[in-house]
Motif scaffolding. Structure first.
Motif, short mmCIF file in Angstrom:
data_model
loop_
_atom_site.label_atom_id
_atom_site.label_comp_id
_atom_site.label_asym_id
_atom_site.label_seq_id
_atom_site.Cartn_x
_atom_site.Cartn_y
_atom_site.Cartn_z
N GLN A 1 0.77 -1.14 -0.05
CA GLN A 1 0.04 0.01 -0.05
C GLN A 1 0.83 1.31 0.04
OE1 GLN A 1 -3.53 0.07 2.42
NE2 GLN A 1 -4.06 -1.87 2.18
N TRP A 2 1.99 1.14 0.63
CA TRP A 2 3.16 2.55 0.50
C TRP A 2 3.83 2.43 -0.50
CZ3 TRP A 2 4.09 1.89 6.35
CH2 TRP A 2 3.08 2.45 7.11
N GLU A 3 3.85 1.28 -1.35
CA GLU A 3 4.65 0.89 -2.50
C GLU A 3 6.45 1.25 -1.97
OE1 GLU A 3 3.69 3.43 -5.85
OE2 GLU A 3 1.66 2.43 -5.86
N LEU A 4 6.55 0.35 -0.92
CA LEU A 4 7.93 0.63 -0.36
C LEU A 4 8.85 0.03 -0.97
CD1 LEU A 4 7.05 -0.18 3.44
CD2 LEU A 4 7.13 2.35 2.30
N PRO A 5 10.15 0.62 -1.42
CA PRO A 5 11.20 0.02 -1.87
C PRO A 5 11.89 -0.72 -0.78
CG PRO A 5 11.81 2.26 -1.54
CD PRO A 5 10.59 2.17 -1.14
N PHE A 6 12.63 -1.81 -0.93
CA PHE A 6 13.35 -2.69 -0.06
C PHE A 6 14.51 -3.18 -0.81
CE2 PHE A 6 9.79 -5.12 -1.88
CZ PHE A 6 10.51 -6.29 -2.19
N ALA A 7 15.42 -3.73 -0.09
CA ALA A 7 16.65 -4.19 -0.35
C ALA A 7 16.54 -5.88 -0.29
CB ALA A 7 17.91 -3.94 0.21
N GLY A 8 16.82 -6.67 -1.13
CA GLY A 8 16.79 -7.99 -1.20
C GLY A 8 15.32 -8.62 -1.57
N ARG A 9 15.06 -9.78 -1.06
CA ARG A 9 13.71 -10.44 -1.13
C ARG A 9 12.53 -9.90 -0.38
NH1 ARG A 9 14.91 -16.60 -2.36
NH2 ARG A 9 15.54 -16.44 -0.21
N GLU A 10 11.47 -9.54 -0.94
CA GLU A 10 10.27 -9.09 0.05
C GLU A 10 10.01 -10.21 1.16
OE1 GLU A 10 5.76 -8.15 -0.35
OE2 GLU A 10 7.03 -7.69 -1.93
N GLU A 11 10.16 -11.45 0.97
CA GLU A 11 9.91 -12.41 2.05
C GLU A 11 10.92 -12.28 3.14
OE1 GLU A 11 7.20 -14.14 2.05
OE2 GLU A 11 6.50 -13.60 -0.02
N ASP A 12 12.09 -12.07 2.64
CA ASP A 12 13.06 -11.76 3.94
C ASP A 12 12.84 -10.54 4.64
OD1 ASP A 12 14.35 -13.97 2.73
OD2 ASP A 12 15.65 -12.84 1.42
N VAL A 13 12.47 -9.61 3.88
CA VAL A 13 12.06 -8.17 4.42
C VAL A 13 10.82 -8.61 5.52
CG1 VAL A 13 11.36 -6.06 4.09
CG2 VAL A 13 13.37 -6.87 2.60
N ALA A 14 9.88 -9.18 5.05
CA ALA A 14 8.88 -9.42 5.85
C ALA A 14 9.15 -10.11 7.05
CB ALA A 14 7.67 -10.24 5.07
N ASP A 15 10.09 -11.00 7.15
CA ASP A 15 10.71 -11.72 8.24
C ASP A 15 11.10 -10.54 9.06
OD1 ASP A 15 9.68 -14.23 7.76
OD2 ASP A 15 11.76 -15.10 7.43
N GLN A 16 12.00 -10.04 8.64
CA GLN A 16 12.77 -8.83 9.50
C GLN A 16 11.58 -8.09 10.08
OE1 GLN A 16 15.15 -6.82 6.61
NE2 GLN A 16 16.74 -8.33 6.77
N PHE A 17 10.67 -7.64 9.20
CA PHE A 17 9.63 -6.91 9.99
C PHE A 17 9.09 -7.57 11.44
CE2 PHE A 17 5.09 -5.47 10.45
CZ PHE A 17 5.45 -3.97 10.77
N ALA A 18 8.48 -8.67 11.15
CA ALA A 18 7.81 -9.71 12.20
C ALA A 18 9.07 -9.71 13.26
CB ALA A 18 7.75 -11.01 11.89
N ALA A 19 10.10 -10.02 12.96
CA ALA A 19 11.32 -10.03 14.03
C ALA A 19 11.28 -8.69 15.01
CB ALA A 19 12.72 -10.48 13.77
N TYR A 20 11.28 -7.49 14.02
CA TYR A 20 11.39 -6.00 14.47
C TYR A 20 10.26 -5.84 15.52
CZ TYR A 20 11.00 -1.16 14.22
OH TYR A 20 10.91 0.36 14.55
N GLN A 21 9.21 -6.38 15.22
CA GLN A 21 7.85 -6.18 15.92
C GLN A 21 7.98 -6.98 17.06
OE1 GLN A 21 5.35 -3.94 15.63
NE2 GLN A 21 6.38 -3.17 13.99
N LEU A 22 8.23 -8.15 17.17
CA LEU A 22 8.18 -9.11 18.25
C LEU A 22 9.36 -8.90 19.43
CD1 LEU A 22 7.17 -12.41 16.65
CD2 LEU A 22 5.85 -11.10 18.55
N ILE A 23 10.65 -8.65 18.90
CA ILE A 23 11.80 -8.21 19.70
C ILE A 23 11.40 -7.17 20.53
CG2 ILE A 23 14.25 -7.65 19.86
CD1 ILE A 23 14.67 -9.33 17.17
N ARG A 24 10.81 -6.03 19.95
CA ARG A 24 10.64 -4.77 20.69
C ARG A 24 9.50 -4.73 21.71
NH1 ARG A 24 9.09 -0.05 17.89
NH2 ARG A 24 7.69 -1.55 16.56
N GLN A 25 8.82 -5.99 21.90
CA GLN A 25 7.79 -6.28 22.79
C GLN A 25 8.16 -6.50 24.07
OE1 GLN A 25 4.66 -8.24 20.87
NE2 GLN A 25 4.24 -6.72 19.12
#
Length: 275
Positions: free
Chosen positions: A154-178
């Motif tokens: 929805q934001w048309e975000l650019p990213f480095a690497g494969r989208e699946e890897d980046v989505a994994d990173q986001f999940a880790a980012y969310q859970l670790i900060r909790q």
């Protein structure tokens, strides 16, 4: 699209993603639904929830999602942080196959009751201690992962690497900060990938798939978790899933991941005046 576990009807579909570090430099340059009692919020930050009636055999899984408030918790977390132009609805429903995915055409994140059952069966066979907490953690990781696909779409975000890897990173980012609970759940997620890897034959792995092998995902999650809190998660460096050599760079990996996502998401955070 991806989620926490593989879908049996789509070989190794959502089990794997390779390491795709989002460094601060890469970020700057390259990265630069609704139940009657829980209606979605109005406006650009809407993250809705819906529960469809479960078909025969899925009642326990539907009850688990409602009782543990898995969708509600993730919805609340994401809605407080990020606004979306079109909104997203998280839908729990019965499906033909056990899967979870984001559909950009409908703006829905679908979590199948069968997927909940598959997750419980896997973890039940490995370790029954704290089973509900670990199943919940797996499902929360899935929803954050699919939420990342929604943000990217929805934001048309650019990213480095494969989208699946980046989505994994986001999940880790969310859970670790909790804090401790989120970190315990992420450790359980890593162990689940380890179990899938142990149950797989090398010839079954499709190295051309958009996801990485299960063993790589298990190592990635352990690495990022260890890198975020090395004094707390030293046990994750077991020499097998996460080797000593890999662990020596995990603090830098986590810091690059954290800085990358924070840079990428800053313009879209709630309360910053950005539409």
């Amino acid at each position: 699209m991806a989620s926490f576990f593989r879908c049996p009807s789509v070989p190794r579909r959502r089990v794997s993603r390779a390491v795709a570090l989002v460094s601060a430099a890469a970020t700057a340059g390259v990265i630069a639904a609704c139940a009657p009692d829980t209606p979605p919020a109005a406006g650009p930050a809407a993250w809705g929830i819906s529960y469809e009636a479960p078909k025969r055999g899925s009642g326990a899984e539907a009850e688990f999602l409602r009782k543990r408030r898995v969708l509600e918790e993730v919805r609340s977390s994401l809605a407080q942080q990020y606004r979306l132009p079109d909104g997203v609805t998280m839908t729990a429903k019965s499906c033909k196959d056990p899967e979870a995915e984001y559909d950009p055409e409908t703006g829905r994140i679908v979590v199948c009751y069968e997927f909940v059952g598959e997750t419980r069966d896997l973890l039940w066979g490995a370790d029954r201690s704290d089973l509900d907490e670990r199943v919940e953690g797996a499902l929360r990781e899935t929803l954050y992962h699919e939420g990342a696909h929604a943000l990217i779409d929805q934001w048309e975000l650019p990213f480095a690497g494969r989208e699946e890897d980046v989505a994994d990173q986001f999940a880790a980012y969310q859970l670790i900060r909790q804090g401790a609970r989120g970190q315990r759940q992420l450790a359980a997620v890593a162990d689940t990938y380890r179990l899938y890897a142990e149950d797989s034959d090398l010839e079954d792995i499709d190295f051309s798939d958009e996801h990485s092998p299960d063993a790589a995902r298990a190592a990635n999650y352990r690495c990022w978790l260890y890198g975020a809190r090395p004094e707390t998660h030293e046990r994750l460096v077991d020499g097998t899933v996460l080797t000593q050599d890999r662990s020596e760079g995990c603090e830098e990996e986590w810091e690059a991941l954290r800085r990358g996502w924070e840079h990428l998401l800053k313009p879209h955070r709630e309360g910053n005046g950005t539409p």
